[in-house]
Structures are given as C-alpha cells and as structure tokens.
Write an enzyme that holds these catalytic residues in place. Structure first.
Site, mmCIF file in Angstrom:
data_model
loop_
_atom_site.group_PDB
_atom_site.id
_atom_site.type_symbol
_atom_site.label_atom_id
_atom_site.label_comp_id
_atom_site.label_asym_id
_atom_site.label_seq_id
_atom_site.Cartn_x
_atom_site.Cartn_y
_atom_site.Cartn_z
ATOM 1 N N ARG A 103 0.886 -1.188 0.000
ATOM 2 C CA ARG A 103 0.000 0.000 0.000
ATOM 3 C C ARG A 103 0.909 1.220 0.000
ATOM 4 O O ARG A 103 1.695 1.420 0.936
ATOM 5 C CB ARG A 103 -0.917 0.001 1.216
ATOM 6 C CG ARG A 103 -1.632 1.329 1.396
ATOM 7 C CD ARG A 103 -2.728 1.282 2.428
ATOM 8 N NE ARG A 103 -3.872 0.558 1.931
ATOM 9 C CZ ARG A 103 -5.098 0.611 2.484
ATOM 10 N NH1 ARG A 103 -5.312 1.354 3.548
ATOM 11 N NH2 ARG A 103 -6.104 -0.070 1.972
ATOM 12 N N HIS A 130 -7.544 0.688 -6.245
ATOM 13 C CA HIS A 130 -7.679 -0.196 -5.079
ATOM 14 C C HIS A 130 -8.307 -1.508 -5.557
ATOM 15 O O HIS A 130 -9.440 -1.846 -5.212
ATOM 16 C CB HIS A 130 -8.558 0.488 -4.027
ATOM 17 C CG HIS A 130 -8.446 -0.103 -2.660
ATOM 18 N ND1 HIS A 130 -7.628 -1.175 -2.361
ATOM 19 C CD2 HIS A 130 -9.064 0.228 -1.478
ATOM 20 C CE1 HIS A 130 -7.742 -1.468 -1.072
ATOM 21 N NE2 HIS A 130 -8.605 -0.632 -0.527
ATOM 22 N N CYS A 256 -16.370 1.169 0.721
ATOM 23 C CA CYS A 256 -15.168 0.384 1.033
ATOM 24 C C CYS A 256 -14.760 0.524 2.494
ATOM 25 O O CYS A 256 -14.049 -0.318 3.018
ATOM 26 C CB CYS A 256 -14.029 0.778 0.106
ATOM 27 S SG CYS A 256 -13.465 2.477 0.300
HETATM 28 N N1 NVA Z 1 -10.084 6.553 -1.237
HETATM 29 C C1 NVA Z 1 -9.702 6.138 0.101
HETATM 30 C C2 NVA Z 1 -9.878 4.666 0.254
HETATM 31 C C3 NVA Z 1 -9.538 4.133 1.609
HETATM 32 C C4 NVA Z 1 -9.714 2.642 1.713
HETATM 33 C C5 NVA Z 1 -8.271 6.555 0.367
HETATM 34 O O1 NVA Z 1 -7.429 6.382 -0.508
HETATM 35 O O2 NVA Z 1 -8.011 7.087 1.450
HETATM 36 N N1 CP Z 2 -11.158 -0.420 2.603
HETATM 37 C C1 CP Z 2 -9.891 -0.422 3.024
HETATM 38 O O1 CP Z 2 -8.940 -0.615 2.272
HETATM 39 O O2 CP Z 2 -9.766 -0.190 4.368
HETATM 40 P P1 CP Z 2 -8.419 0.078 5.160
HETATM 41 O O3 CP Z 2 -7.898 1.422 4.755
HETATM 42 O O4 CP Z 2 -8.821 0.021 6.606
HETATM 43 O O5 CP Z 2 -7.424 -0.998 4.812
#
Ligand code: NVA
Ligand code: CP
Length: 301
Positions: A103, A130, A256
C-alpha cells in the site's frame, strides 16, 4: 512465471470468475468451521506506507487461516525510510516471501517494486487504484444480486479517486454500466471513460434504477490539506436516505470503509437494510484468500 496483481486487468475475466468461485467455497468452509492449509509454509509480506485496518487485517487473517504466515512492514521503520530503493527491497524480499502486498502513494513505486520482484506483488491501494477492494465489492454484488454483468452501478462522490478509477476499470472488464456523478474538478479524465463508464449530471440521475449505489470518502489519504475545500465541493453528494429513495427497494449500497458518517454517507444508510458494506468488509478476507491461492499456487491457469 510471476503474475502480479497491480490492477484488475492483470487477470483475465475467466481467472476472476474462478477466484470468486473459490472464495464462495472458502467462505462456506469457514462458516462451517472447516480448516484449510493450502498455503502452509508460505509467507506473505505486507508493506504499508499509508494507514490501514481492513487491508492489513484481512490479508493477515487470510494467509494465517490458510496455514501460512504474514510479516508486516511499515515504511517508517524499515530501511525504505532511510532511502533503500524499492527495487533493491524487492530483490531482497523475493528471497523470503511467496507474495508481497504493498500500500503506497504513487503507482510508479509499486511498479518499480513489481519489476524487480521474483514473487507476485499485489496492489493493496495506491493513489491510482484499489483493485483488491473491487474484488470484494464485485464478489458482494454477485453474492447479493446473483450476477455482475449488465448491472447498473452508481458512483456518487470523488470521481478521480483510487476507488472510482478501479470501478471504471471493473466496468470494462466485468461488463456493467457505471454512472459516475462527481462535481467539476473531481471527475475522471475523459480518456479514462469508456462505453460502460459514463458521467451523469446529478446524484439523482445516477441512482435512479441503479442496482448498486457506491461512494467513498471525499478526502483520500494524502489529500488531508484539501479537506475543507473538498467538503464544500462535495456538499451535495451525500448518499443519504433521500437520495437512496430515488433508487430501487432492492438496490444495495456499498462503501469500502472507513466512512465519514454524515459526509459522503449518512448513518441511517450505512447501517440500514440496503447497506451491504459490512459483508463487503468481511468479504475482503474470503476473496483475498482465493487471490493468494491463485497467485502463489496457480498463477498461469
Ligand atoms: N479513497 C480512500 C480509500 C480508503 C480505503 C483513500 O485512498 O483514502
Ligand atoms: N477499505 C480499506 O482498504 O480499508 P483500510 O484502509 O482500513 O485498509
């Protein structure tokens, strides 16, 4: 041959379908209390440059429940923080691990790692997408509605976010219609849109007749400085009960998570009978088990 999962398009549709079929069986087996050991002796390394609850825990639980082991590394307390390159790190980790999930911010970082990795690399969220979240989202649609192809999905919110971009990719691969409603300045690039992913003018137009309504936070990780400005721009883009009443009674709502209750989604919708967000979160683990088996045990079939 090493197969990475950096975007949904890295697997053909038939492979996605097999992953979903296997996830159905893994989920049922777990519910019955049966145990699997298909990844015994295997190691999954997780690297986080952004915060996470679901992604970290669902991957750690997934590999652990299949008999393997997870090792989680943060970029702040590893040598990555001191400037060791992602490519050099990939070469080293390839000697220890059977798969790596990352990530991070820029997709270029993930790609640099993947290019140098001898083991499968999984995108656990970047600024550009994602895809593992989409696997759970699509699996949840299949579970709740029976099929994905031909469905109408409404995206209400940040049309330039990682989630929106993965939904746009998914619409092309899985053959459903995505209606994107986002304020000016937060829309996808026109070149990203395609026959199955189109912009609509108002949130009401997006949700009318939709099988699925989905959204995500207005401010993604890394954009915190813009949050006041974004709150203003997205003020009319809340998925609340008034908006949902324009959809169907059978429409399901996905998110999500984590949610900013009262911003992009109201609590009564998130906790309400049409919300599938909690199953969606659980499904992360079941689908990722199937994905790990696929990438580690049978990458080319
Ligand atoms: N769009 C959000 C998704 C988190 C799971 C982010 O990147 O913070
Ligand atoms: N939806 C998702 O990726 O959650 P986290 O940021 O908690 O991993």
């Amino acid at each position: 041959m090493t197969v990475h999962f950096l975007t949904l398009g890295d697997l053909p549709l038939a492979a996605h379908q097999k992953v979903f079929d296997r996830a159905v069986s893994l989920k049922a087996r777990r519910k019955r209390g049966e145990r699997d050991t298909t990844l015994a002796g295997r190691t999954l390394v997780l690297i986080f440059e952004k915060a996470s609850t679901r992604t970290r825990l669902s991957f750690e639980a997934a590999i652990g429940q299949l008999g393997g082991q997870a090792i989680t590394l943060s970029t702040t307390d590893s040598q990555l923080a001191r400037g060791e390159s992602w490519a050099d790190t990939a070469r080293v980790i390839s000697g220890y691990a059977d798969a790596v999930m990352i990530r991070t911010f820029a997709d270029a970082r993930l790609q640099e790692f993947a290019k140098a990795s001898r083991v499968p690399v999984i995108n656990g969220l970047t600024d550009g997408g994602h895809p593992v979240q989409l696997l759970a989202d699509l699996f949840t649609i299949r579970e709740r509605l029976g099929s994905i192809e031909g469905r109408a999905v409404a995206w209400v919110g940040d049309g330039a976010s990682n989630m929106a971009r993965s939904w746009i990719e998914a619409a092309r691969i899985f053959g459903f219609d995505l209606r994107i409603c986002a304020p000016a300045g937060y829309r996808p690039q026109p070149a990203e849109l395609h026959e199955r992913a189109k912009l609509v003018e108002t949130p009401a137009q997006a949700v009318e007749g939709a099988d699925v309504v989905t959204t995500d936070v207005w401010t993604s990780m890394g954009q915190e400085k813009e949050s006041a400005q974004r709150r203003q721009a997205f003020a009319e883009y809340c998925v609340d009960s008034a908006l949902l009443s324009k959809a169907k009674r059978t429409t399901i709502v996905l998110h999500c998570l984590p949610a900013h209750r009262g911003e992009e989604i109201s609590s009564d919708v998130l906790d309400g009978p049409q919300s599938a967000a909690w199953d969606e979160a659980e499904n992360r683990m079941h689908v990722q088990k199937a994905l790990l088996e696929k990438l580690i045990l049978a990458p080319t079939t």
